[in-house]
Design a protein around this motif. Structure first.
Motif, short mmCIF file in Angstrom:
data_model
loop_
_atom_site.label_atom_id
_atom_site.label_comp_id
_atom_site.label_asym_id
_atom_site.label_seq_id
_atom_site.Cartn_x
_atom_site.Cartn_y
_atom_site.Cartn_z
N GLU A 330 -5.78 -9.94 15.14
CA GLU A 330 -4.82 -9.21 15.98
C GLU A 330 -3.43 -9.83 15.88
O GLU A 330 -2.44 -9.12 15.69
N ASN A 331 -3.34 -11.15 16.00
CA ASN A 331 -2.04 -11.81 15.94
C ASN A 331 -1.42 -11.72 14.55
O ASN A 331 -0.20 -11.59 14.41
N PHE A 332 -2.23 -11.79 13.51
CA PHE A 332 -1.71 -11.67 12.15
C PHE A 332 -1.06 -10.31 11.95
O PHE A 332 0.06 -10.21 11.43
N LEU A 333 -1.75 -9.24 12.34
CA LEU A 333 -1.20 -7.89 12.17
C LEU A 333 0.08 -7.69 12.97
O LEU A 333 1.04 -7.07 12.51
N LYS A 334 0.10 -8.25 14.19
CA LYS A 334 1.30 -8.12 15.03
C LYS A 334 2.50 -8.84 14.42
O LYS A 334 3.61 -8.31 14.38
N LYS A 335 2.28 -10.07 13.93
CA LYS A 335 3.39 -10.91 13.47
C LYS A 335 3.84 -10.62 12.05
O LYS A 335 5.01 -10.82 11.72
N PHE A 336 2.93 -10.14 11.21
CA PHE A 336 3.29 -10.02 9.80
C PHE A 336 3.16 -8.63 9.20
O PHE A 336 3.47 -8.44 8.03
N ALA A 344 6.25 -1.77 7.32
CA ALA A 344 4.88 -1.93 7.82
C ALA A 344 3.86 -1.23 6.94
O ALA A 344 2.78 -1.77 6.67
N GLU A 345 4.20 -0.03 6.45
CA GLU A 345 3.25 0.71 5.62
C GLU A 345 2.96 -0.03 4.32
O GLU A 345 1.81 -0.16 3.89
N GLU A 346 4.02 -0.53 3.69
CA GLU A 346 3.84 -1.28 2.44
C GLU A 346 2.99 -2.55 2.67
O GLU A 346 2.10 -2.87 1.88
N LEU A 347 3.29 -3.24 3.77
CA LEU A 347 2.54 -4.46 4.09
C LEU A 347 1.08 -4.16 4.37
O LEU A 347 0.18 -4.90 3.95
N LEU A 348 0.84 -3.05 5.08
CA LEU A 348 -0.54 -2.69 5.40
C LEU A 348 -1.30 -2.30 4.14
O LEU A 348 -2.48 -2.65 3.97
N LEU A 349 -0.63 -1.58 3.23
CA LEU A 349 -1.26 -1.21 1.97
C LEU A 349 -1.61 -2.45 1.15
O LEU A 349 -2.68 -2.55 0.55
N ALA A 350 -0.68 -3.41 1.13
CA ALA A 350 -0.94 -4.66 0.41
C ALA A 350 -2.11 -5.41 1.04
O ALA A 350 -2.97 -5.95 0.34
#
Length: 368
Positions: A330-336, A344-350
């Motif tokens: 949870e904290n990783f997704l929130k912070k990075f 955010a979309e590019e980071l989530l895809l990666a």
């Protein structure tokens, strides 16, 4: 006048909704209304689970709160929280209708004799309530001992060795929550020959663990799983990556769980950190818990995100990859991921394994 949508899809949805409604109504009507209300209102058990319990013919005769309230109050008196009672009853509802004096008390007193009190005891019972439903107490002896069926059938009928080992572990400073760790994770340890148990404790002490350290019990648990030959093989594996015996022992003291991993998984982790991304050896020695994390499901996905945010300067201050690994999901997704709006979309895809591919050979120019 507004036209009503009568398409096949909407009709199907309406039929499903009605079916769901009447099914729920039928379940509620067939349930023991008193018990259902007690489970949901007093114990806060989710209605779906409470319906399953209250629908059981086994509890159809329950019409009074006397017995369940006696059990609930008893658990409170020995230190259980409301949540622990709720979890235990959800898994093993028969506990709620047990005789306190004849069934529950002798078993609870046995665990208290082992040094488990209050919240420590509550945590164990709430996770494995079968300990109160499948343990048989020998009523022919006034001493604290049990004979166990199912998962604890390893405890011998002769309790003298068991009690000696408990006393020895207590003298080593293993009491309360530490004792519960061994009781749940490595229960057979309590029934070893005393000489074998003393040898294991001696090995742990020789590796620099302190009896006063909370890590001592985890070290003991770890070495009890491994033969000395297996331990030596894992040591040689670390040596092949340039990690000395002293450094290996230091890593083990900080994260005893590394020895629980197979040699194959340890090799995969050492290869990734020290070869693929050129993690400094000193950093890995200082943070050995990294080797206990899943390379495929945690380390590589977060490394992909790290490769994006660090070179672009998306963070206000420099951050090590190691510290990123230790954050909760949870904290990783929130912070990075989620905080970066347009990216955010590019980071989530990666993170999910798209966009950057699965190559593990792209080294960072940033110091890790």
């Amino acid at each position: 006048m507004q036209r009503i949508n009568s398409s096949p899809n909407s009709q199907n949805l309406a039929i499903k909704s009605l079916f769901s409604f009447f099914s729920s109504l039928s379940e509620t009507q067939n349930s023991n209304a008193f018990l259902l209300n007690y489970l949901t209102e007093t114990l806060n058990i989710p209605k779906s689970r409470a319906l399953v319990i209250s629908n059981s013919n086994r509890y159809s005769h329950i019409k009074s709160p006397e017995k369940p309230e006696t059990v609930r109050q008893y658990f409170h008196n020995v230190g259980f929280s409301d949540t622990e009672i709720q979890l235990a009853v959800s898994v093993s509802p028969q506990i709620l209708f047990s005789d306190v004096d004849k069934t529950l008390k002798p078993k609870i007193e046995f665990f208290q004799h082992l040094g488990l009190q209050g919240s420590d005891l509550g945590k164990i019972i709430s996770k494995t309530p079968s300990l109160l439903t499948k343990i048989l107490v020998n009523d022919t002896n006034n001493e604290d001992f049990i004979r166990v069926v199912s998962r604890w059938k390893w405890i011998p009928t002769d309790k003298s060795g068991l009690l000696r080992n408990i006393e020895y572990l207590r003298n080593c400073g293993i009491v309360g929550s530490q004792l519960s760790v061994l009781l749940v994770r490595q229960p057979r340890l309590f029934c070893y020959e005393e000489s074998k148990l003393r040898h294991l404790v001696s090995r742990v002490l020789d590796m620099g663990f302190s009896i006063n350290s909370r890590m001592f019990v985890y070290g003991l648990q770890a070495v009890s799983y491994l033969s000395e030959e297996t331990f030596d093989r894992k040591l040689e594996l670390f040596r092949s990556y340039g990690i000395s015996k002293e450094e290996f022992i230091e890593m083990f003291r900080k994260a005893p769980g590394i020895l629980a991993s197979s040699e194959e998984r340890l090799k995969l982790g050492l290869e990734f950190f020290l070869k693929d991304i050129e993690f400094k050896k000193s950093v890995l020695v200082h943070n050995p818990v990294c080797l206990t994390l899943s390379i495929e499901n945690r380390v590589i996905p977060r490394y992909r995100v790290f490769q994006i945010v660090m070179p672009r300067g998306m963070l206000k201050k420099k951050l090590s990859f190691g510290s990123m690994l230790l954050l909760s999901e949870e904290n990783f997704l929130k912070k990075f991921v989620l905080r970066f709006g347009d990216d955010a979309e590019e980071l989530l895809l990666a993170y999910k394994g798209h966009g950057l591919g699965s190559s593990r050979k792209e080294n960072l120019e940033t110091t890790i």
